[in-house]
Scaffold this active site. Structure first.
Site, PDB file in Angstrom:
ATOM      1  N   ASP A 419       0.836  -1.197   0.000  1.00  0.00           N
ATOM      2  CA  ASP A 419       0.000   0.000   0.000  1.00  0.00           C
ATOM      3  C   ASP A 419       0.874   1.252   0.000  1.00  0.00           C
ATOM      4  O   ASP A 419       1.935   1.285   0.642  1.00  0.00           O
ATOM      5  CB  ASP A 419      -0.898  -0.011   1.249  1.00  0.00           C
ATOM      6  CG  ASP A 419      -1.933   1.090   1.221  1.00  0.00           C
ATOM      7  OD1 ASP A 419      -2.943   0.929   0.534  1.00  0.00           O
ATOM      8  OD2 ASP A 419      -1.714   2.123   1.899  1.00  0.00           O
ATOM      9  N   GLU A 462      -5.003   2.398  -4.084  1.00  0.00           N
ATOM     10  CA  GLU A 462      -3.544   2.500  -4.010  1.00  0.00           C
ATOM     11  C   GLU A 462      -2.928   1.238  -3.416  1.00  0.00           C
ATOM     12  O   GLU A 462      -1.800   1.246  -2.943  1.00  0.00           O
ATOM     13  CB  GLU A 462      -3.135   3.716  -3.165  1.00  0.00           C
ATOM     14  CG  GLU A 462      -3.405   3.594  -1.681  1.00  0.00           C
ATOM     15  CD  GLU A 462      -4.817   4.036  -1.273  1.00  0.00           C
ATOM     16  OE1 GLU A 462      -5.011   4.311  -0.080  1.00  0.00           O
ATOM     17  OE2 GLU A 462      -5.713   4.104  -2.142  1.00  0.00           O
TER      18      GLU A 462
END
Length: 547
Positions: A419, A462
């Site tokens: 992430d 993301e």
């Protein structure tokens, strides 16, 4: 012996085998033409003549016997007319027999066959040699350092003359080049264009300049440009262009399945496609079609129209009955010229038609175009448009597949949840276009830094999911932590603002001991990612099973 020479030898061996069997084939045609005179054997002889002449018309041209193929096609059409009329024109039988007998005179071994040159390809996961031609030392260093983080071997030249010598001595995989070298008073496109003519294969190049006029763009194209960037340079956009080009050229070869009962001709097609960088497999017995589809996963099926026991259209319909193979394009291969028959075949599960005989270049071009369309469709369905990585649903399917494979083989498997840290702040501060640029940069870095066997997916906005087969937790940690360290060194900019981005990752692994559900492994990787965030971000954590 290099690849092209080896394939040329094998192609010539196939031609020799074809020529060796040809006298027997032609002798059998003569026997059948005589049987046409006998009313008792006439019907069966006519059917066999039509089939044999059809095969000869389709194969002779591929082995350099174009005139033989043309006459065979004319004679095939004659047998077809007699079959449709239900009777033979006795006045033409003698002429037909003479024409059959003359086929032997058209057999000329001719010159040796040559294999098509293999296409230039860039090997996946190997360092690409990049030459940066730039006389601004600050900009050159920034480009070289950034490309180095993406795993490429980079050499800098601040002098065009020295770069020319290096290019001729060792052509790079790619060049990034300023247009103007002020100290030498020379423009690079003209020099690069001359160099390209001296190379066996042109080198792709991205040009940089402060110029935005049409002539500058035209000069760049004539020098082999695949990209053009106006200064001040956005290096991440340049990397985007560069990586996009590499992705297209280092992608896995197209996979083509050839189904044809003519062993020698189908093997010839296979060799020709292999020489052009296309993976081809041959199937001579239609009964094994589902096994072959399952093992090989072709992106295109080349299917002979006329085969004994099971025709091409029948086999195409068999394939279409299985929903797993609905999206595979099927192209018929035949010397059939009758428009109605071709239309009928196309209406029975086929998508396209190629007419035999095919030259080697025609075969490679036709197959490449059709396989590329199939891959584009598959990518549109399975891949994220921003990053080119697998979509959420597809990467989850791969987790199930790789987990089953690992449990069968007893080998380890690791999953990584990765992430981008503080991504909302990036979007809020610099805008969503800057955020998209960061996401694409991570996708490029993962593709370049991880192994060829690894699978990558965009799991969320993301968030990325990485599947690492045959990889235990310690090895996975080394791979992912290296990605983390390189990514935090990549400079980003937006409207004059410079910033860097860090990442966090969680790893979960399973070994040979015991079965584990895919959802359980995914949940463990997610928990490890949460732990990395909880410890302060910019780190990689391995899942530790709770006591």
């Amino acid at each position: 012996m290099n690849k092209n020479a080896e394939i040329a030898v094998r192609l010539q061996a196939l031609k020799d085998a074809y020529l060796a069997r040809l006298p027997d084939d032609l002798a059998q045609l003569n026997v059948l033409s005589v049987q046409l005179q006998d009313a008792a054997s006439q019907e069966q002889a006519l059917v066999q003549l039509n089939q044999r002449l059809h095969k000869l018309a389709g194969s002779a041209g591929s082995f350099g016997l174009a005139e033989l193929g043309k006459l065979a096609k004319q004679l095939e059409l004659q047998t077809q007319q007699w079959s449709e009329a239900g009777q033979l024109d006795t006045g033409k039988l003698r002429l037909f027999a003479v024409a059959i007998n003359s086929l032997e005179g058209l057999v000329d071994p001719g010159r040796p066959l040559s294999a098509p040159m293999a296409h230039r390809s860039i090997q996946a996961k190997s360092p690409n040699l990049i030459y940066v031609l730039e006389d601004d030392p600050v900009l050159a260093e920034e480009i070289c350092v950034t490309l180095g983080h993406f795993g490429h071997e980079v050499r800098h030249f601040n002098n065009l003359a020295r770069a020319e010598q290096a290019i001729l001595a060792q052509p790079p995989d790619f060049m990034i080049c300023d247009i103007m070298f002020d100290e030498e008073g020379r423009e690079a496109p003209a020099a690069i264009a001359r160099l390209q003519q001296q190379l066996s294969l042109p080198v792709p190049v991205i040009f940089m300049s402060t110029r935005e006029d049409f002539q500058a763009y035209l000069d760049a194209v004539r020098a082999g440009a695949v990209g053009y960037f106006v200064k001040p340079l956005d290096i991440i956009r340049l990397v985007d262009c560069f990586e996009y080009y590499l992705d297209r050229n280092r992608s896995s070869p197209y996979r083509v399945l050839i189904v044809d009962d003519d062993v020698v001709l189908s093997e010839h097609y296979k060799l020709v496609l292999n020489a052009a960088g296309i993976r081809a497999e041959v199937l001579h017995t239609p009964e094994r079609i589902f096994d072959m589809l399952q093992e090989f996963h072709p992106e295109l099926v080349l299917l002979d129209l006329n085969m004994p026991g099971c025709t091409g259209p029948e086999l195409a319909q068999v394939i279409r009955l299985n929903s797993d193979w609905l999206k595979i394009p099927i192209t018929y291969l035949s010397s059939e010229l009758d428009v109605d028959k071709r239309i009928l075949a196309m209406g029975r599960a086929g998508d396209d038609f190629l007419t035999k005989p095919l030259t080697d270049r025609e075969l490679v071009s036709a197959v490449s175009v059709r396989a590329a369309r199939c891959r584009q469709l598959s990518d549109a369905l399975d891949r994220d448009s921003l990053t080119g990585l697998l979509k959420h649903s597809r990467i989850k399917e791969l987790v199930d597949l790789e987990l089953s494979r690992a449990q069968r083989s007893g080998e380890p498997l690791s999953l990584v949840m990765l992430d981008l840290d503080h991504f909302k702040h990036i979007n809020d501060s610099y805008g969503h276009s800057a955020g998209d640029k960061v996401i694409r940069a991570m996708a490029h870095l993962l593709r370049q830094r991880l192994r060829k066997t690894d699978s990558l997916g965009r799991y969320g906005g993301e968030e990325f999911l990485i599947v690492l087969p045959r990889c235990g937790p310690d090895e996975a940690f080394k791979l992912v932590d290296k990605v983390r360290r390189h990514f935090q060194e990549i400079p980003f900019q937006h409207q004059g603002c410079h910033f860097r981005v860090t990442t966090s990752a969680g790893i979960a692994s399973c070994g040979a001991s015991g079965a584990m559900a895919a959802d359980t492994l995914l949940q463990a990787a997610d928990e490890a990612l949460y732990e990395a965030k909880h410890q302060g971000r910019d780190r990689v954590c391995i899942y530790q099973k709770q006591p």
